[in-house]
Design an enzyme around this catalytic site. Structure first.
Site, PDB file in Angstrom:
ATOM      1  N   TYR A  30       0.840  -1.200   0.000  1.00 62.45           N
ATOM      2  CA  TYR A  30       0.000   0.000   0.000  1.00 62.45           C
ATOM      3  C   TYR A  30       0.878   1.255   0.000  1.00 62.45           C
ATOM      4  CZ  TYR A  30      -3.352  -3.255   2.292  1.00 62.45           C
ATOM      5  OH  TYR A  30      -4.159  -4.300   2.633  1.00 62.45           O
TER       6      TYR A  30
ATOM      7  N   ASN B  67      -9.669   0.190  -2.695  1.00 57.84           N
ATOM      8  CA  ASN B  67      -9.660  -0.657  -1.509  1.00 57.84           C
ATOM      9  C   ASN B  67     -10.752  -0.197  -0.555  1.00 57.84           C
ATOM     10  OD1 ASN B  67      -8.274  -2.665   0.370  1.00 57.84           O
ATOM     11  ND2 ASN B  67      -8.207  -0.804   1.629  1.00 57.84           N
ATOM     12  N   GLU B  68     -11.759  -1.038  -0.364  1.00 60.09           N
ATOM     13  CA  GLU B  68     -12.837  -0.792   0.599  1.00 60.09           C
ATOM     14  C   GLU B  68     -13.487   0.575   0.418  1.00 60.09           C
ATOM     15  OE1 GLU B  68     -11.714  -1.635   4.628  1.00 60.09           O
ATOM     16  OE2 GLU B  68     -11.361  -3.758   4.213  1.00 60.09           O
TER      17      GLU B  68
ATOM     18  N   ASP C 235     -15.411  -6.701   3.767  1.00 60.88           N
ATOM     19  CA  ASP C 235     -16.298  -7.832   4.004  1.00 60.88           C
ATOM     20  C   ASP C 235     -17.596  -7.350   4.657  1.00 60.88           C
ATOM     21  OD1 ASP C 235     -17.394 -10.315   4.212  1.00 60.88           O
ATOM     22  OD2 ASP C 235     -15.907 -11.146   5.582  1.00 60.88           O
TER      23      ASP C 235
ATOM     24  N   GLU D  93      -6.970  -9.547   2.003  1.00 60.73           N
ATOM     25  CA  GLU D  93      -6.438  -9.516   3.364  1.00 60.73           C
ATOM     26  C   GLU D  93      -7.126 -10.639   4.130  1.00 60.73           C
ATOM     27  OE1 GLU D  93      -7.183  -5.823   5.353  1.00 60.73           O
ATOM     28  OE2 GLU D  93      -6.256  -4.585   3.793  1.00 60.73           O
TER      29      GLU D  93
END
Length: 410
Positions: free
Chosen positions: A12, A84-85, A127, A193
């Site tokens: 990252y 990312n997310e 998630d 992850e």
């Protein structure tokens, strides 16, 4: 990392202005791929999930294209995460999705124009189970049925921490639900992850499930979070201010789990997985009510198309350099505090990548343990294959990933 048996690292917060040649070249020579995030948490260097239209601009594209420029010429650059997310609740699900596809489109068009080979681009999802299936369907489908649609994700990552502790199993962690949910995927799905640390030290018994026959027909491995010890206590290795390091018990447990895997089965080809066809984008694919169902994407922002056509001005472009130093000069202690002697990296041929040693060939870390004797072996046709990889071959390439997340600002 080589001793642990890794074949991929996720990194990252990269600074594309810096010289990464030696680090990337060392990873290349020891058979380790790089899976890289183009975004960073700094202002203007990621999509703002609350206001994506304002953050999606030419300055942002300059940032993410700069990361492509810095890493596209390393043969072990495996792929880029375009986000990312970014979707993590109903509000973000309502406004962000078209911008994620727009970013993937722009990255892939830039790569097609300026890189010597295709480099996959995908997404790493939170998630959030109610939004997960819709996020995957939205990103994997083909607009107007065009499988070559540049806005379509080449892969889908899931940051999953549902398997917690030695008592967890395939059902209690919900892995059976994930396998069912992604059973018909047309793109690789893997854990971007994983590694719940509610119980410490972690025993990583989920590794046997993740790389076992119940999951590998659908999922393609995962990235353990994380390499270096930080305040959140997920680290496999504690790195000290003086450059010394100490392996953690988590490291030993993960190495043992990797050593028990059936590599022959994991590296076997899967013809079905590489020939799956994407669904045509349709609002009926989406089952989370707040989720955006429009597949009309934002246009490239002002100044962005010029960047795609002509490239980032004065971009830093990485290149492979010779790796001549193989001995580890820093002090490294095993998990019991004993200094490890004779540590060195093993340089591999260009057609090999790093794989775990079997349990039977492992030696216990001790004062005489070495990286080359206690860890890595190699498998052929992997590392050099990144330069030949395209979307059609990506599924087979990720079928056996045993990576770790490297959470560093570099």
């Amino acid at each position: 990392m080589q001793r642990l048996g890794l074949n991929t690292v996720r990194v990252y917060n990269l600074d594309p202005r810096l010289n990464h040649d030696l680090c990337a070249s060392i990873f290349n020579r020891v058979g380790i791929y790089m899976l890289l995030d183009v975004n960073s948490p700094l202002a203007g260097e990621s999509l703002n999930r609350g206001q994506p239209s304002e953050s999606y601009n030419a300055e942002y594209l300059t940032r993410i294209f700069g990361v492509v420029e810095a890493f596209k010429d390393y043969p072990n650059t495996l792929a880029f995460f375009g986000g990312n997310e970014v979707i993590n609740d109903g509000l973000s699900a309502a406004i962000v999705p078209p911008y994620l596809r727009a970013v993937q489109r722009d990255l892939k068009n830039y790569i097609a124009k300026h890189a010597s080979r295709p480099i996959p681009v995908g997404y790493s999802a939170a998630d959030v189970r109610e939004a997960l299936g819709s996020t995957w369907q939205y990103l994997q489908c083909a607009i107007n049925g065009d499988a070559g649609d540049a806005s379509r994700a080449d892969f889908f990552g899931l940051n999953s921490y549902s398997w917690c502790g030695a008592a967890a199993d395939f059902q209690s962690a919900g892995y059976d639900q994930l396998v069912a949910q992604f059973a018909n995927t047309s793109i690789p799905v893997f854990f971007s992850e994983y590694g719940c640390n509610a119980e410490r030290p972690r025993v990583f018994n989920e590794v046997a499930a993740l790389y076992g026959p119940l999951m590998t027909a659908v999922l393609s491995g995962g990235l353990v979070y994380e390499y270096s010890m930080e305040e959140s206590n997920f680290g496999l290795v504690a790195i000290n201010a003086d450059g010394s390091a100490q392996l953690q018990a988590d490291y030993d447990h993960l190495q043992q789990q990797y050593g028990q895997l059936d590599l022959a089965r994991l590296t076997a080809s899967n013809g079905t997985a590489t020939s799956a066809q994407p669904p045509t984008c349709d609002s009926r694919l989406i089952n989370y009510p707040p989720f955006n169902t429009s597949f009309t994407l934002p246009a490239v922002p002002a100044g962005g198309q010029d960047l795609i056509e002509h490239g980032v001005p004065n971009a830093n472009r990485g290149k492979i350099v010779d790796v001549t130093k193989t001995q580890v000069s820093q002090t490294v202690k095993d998990s019991s505090g004993v200094v490890m002697q004779g540590l060195s990296v093993k340089l591999l041929p260009d057609d090999q990548s790093n794989v775990p040693a079997s349990v039977s060939s492992m030696t216990t870390a001790s004062a005489t343990a070495t990286a080359t004797s206690s860890a890595a072996s190699a498998t052929t046709t992997k590392k050099g294959a990144a330069a030949r990889m395209c979307t059609s071959g990506w599924m087979g390439m990720t079928r056996w990933m045993m990576p770790v997340v490297v959470f560093l600002a570099v």
